[in-house]
Motif scaffolding. Structure first.
Motif, PDB file in Angstrom:
ATOM      1  N   SER A 107       0.862  -1.173   0.000  1.00 18.15           N
ATOM      2  CA  SER A 107       0.000   0.000   0.000  1.00 18.15           C
ATOM      3  C   SER A 107       0.899   1.224   0.000  1.00 18.15           C
ATOM      4  CB  SER A 107      -0.908   0.020   1.227  1.00 18.15           C
ATOM      5  OG  SER A 107      -1.724   1.170   1.212  1.00 18.15           O
ATOM      6  N   HIS A 109       3.930   3.202  -0.222  1.00 19.02           N
ATOM      7  CA  HIS A 109       5.336   2.823  -0.095  1.00 19.02           C
ATOM      8  C   HIS A 109       5.547   1.714   0.931  1.00 19.02           C
ATOM      9  CE1 HIS A 109       6.624   5.983  -2.728  1.00 19.02           C
ATOM     10  NE2 HIS A 109       5.950   6.879  -2.030  1.00 19.02           N
ATOM     11  N   LYS A 110       4.460   1.226   1.525  1.00 23.40           N
ATOM     12  CA  LYS A 110       4.577   0.162   2.520  1.00 23.40           C
ATOM     13  C   LYS A 110       4.527  -1.196   1.829  1.00 23.40           C
ATOM     14  CE  LYS A 110       2.660   2.629   6.428  1.00 23.40           C
ATOM     15  NZ  LYS A 110       1.670   2.622   7.481  1.00 23.40           N
ATOM     16  N   ARG A 111       5.432  -2.070   2.226  1.00 21.74           N
ATOM     17  CA  ARG A 111       5.503  -3.422   1.673  1.00 21.74           C
ATOM     18  C   ARG A 111       5.638  -4.389   2.837  1.00 21.74           C
ATOM     19  NH1 ARG A 111       9.575  -6.997   0.825  1.00 21.74           N
ATOM     20  NH2 ARG A 111       9.454  -8.363  -0.974  1.00 21.74           N
ATOM     21  N   ILE A 112       4.635  -5.253   3.035  1.00 23.82           N
ATOM     22  CA  ILE A 112       4.662  -6.217   4.124  1.00 23.82           C
ATOM     23  C   ILE A 112       4.740  -7.611   3.531  1.00 23.82           C
ATOM     24  CG2 ILE A 112       3.445  -7.088   6.151  1.00 23.82           C
ATOM     25  CD1 ILE A 112       2.242  -3.854   5.257  1.00 23.82           C
ATOM     26  N   LEU A 140      -4.120  -0.396   6.974  1.00 24.57           N
ATOM     27  CA  LEU A 140      -3.805   0.233   5.687  1.00 24.57           C
ATOM     28  C   LEU A 140      -5.050   0.804   4.991  1.00 24.57           C
ATOM     29  CD1 LEU A 140      -1.297  -2.424   4.327  1.00 24.57           C
ATOM     30  CD2 LEU A 140      -0.760  -0.251   5.431  1.00 24.57           C
TER      31      LEU A 140
END
Length: 141
Positions: A107, A109-112, A140
């Motif tokens: 989501s 710039h977040k990458r899990i 998110l």
């Protein structure tokens, strides 16, 4: 003396006006960003897959459909299965930084990376995988 006090009050009012105005603009920007943020769940895999690999995809897809039907319909959350053996998938894999089989929630710039938990729970405890996906995705949205 009166001029100094008047000048101080005017300066204080001007500074407070700009501070409040700046705060309001920041709030509007944050609201716009959060509303436009889209959650994408990717499952990267190869053509040849074991039963567990197939379960990761199936359970993740079912979880998204069951927990987020409204958001999925609006396009706020998507699930995409990507075969890394198919030409053209390299670009997306590179963008998502997926070098092999992976379950990723992205989501903005977040990458899990939920690959490890996906493979650990998909076959034996799908409800735990569902809980992990929910725990990651809810903040998110």
């Amino acid at each position: 003396m009166k001029k100094l006090i008047s000048l101080s009050v005017i300066l204080l009012l001007i500074v407070s006006f700009f501070t409040v105005n700046s705060y309001a603009v920041d709030k509007k920007k944050q609201a716009a960003l959060s509303k436009s943020a889209k959650v994408e769940v990717y499952y990267f895999h190869f053509t040849r897959r074991c039963v567990t690999c197939q379960a990761v995809e199936t359970e993740s897809q079912k979880t998204i459909a069951a927990l987020y039907p409204v958001q999925a319909k609006k396009g706020l959350i998507t699930f995409k299965s990507v075969n890394l053996d198919v030409k053209g998938s390299e670009k997306l894999a590179s963008k998502c930084k997926a070098e092999g089989q992976a379950l990723l929630v992205i989501s903005g710039h977040k990458r899990i990376d939920l690959t490890e938990k996906g493979f650990m729970y998909a076959k034996s405890s799908p409800e735990k995988l569902r809980a992990e996906l929910k725990k990651v995705i809810d903040p998110l949205l």
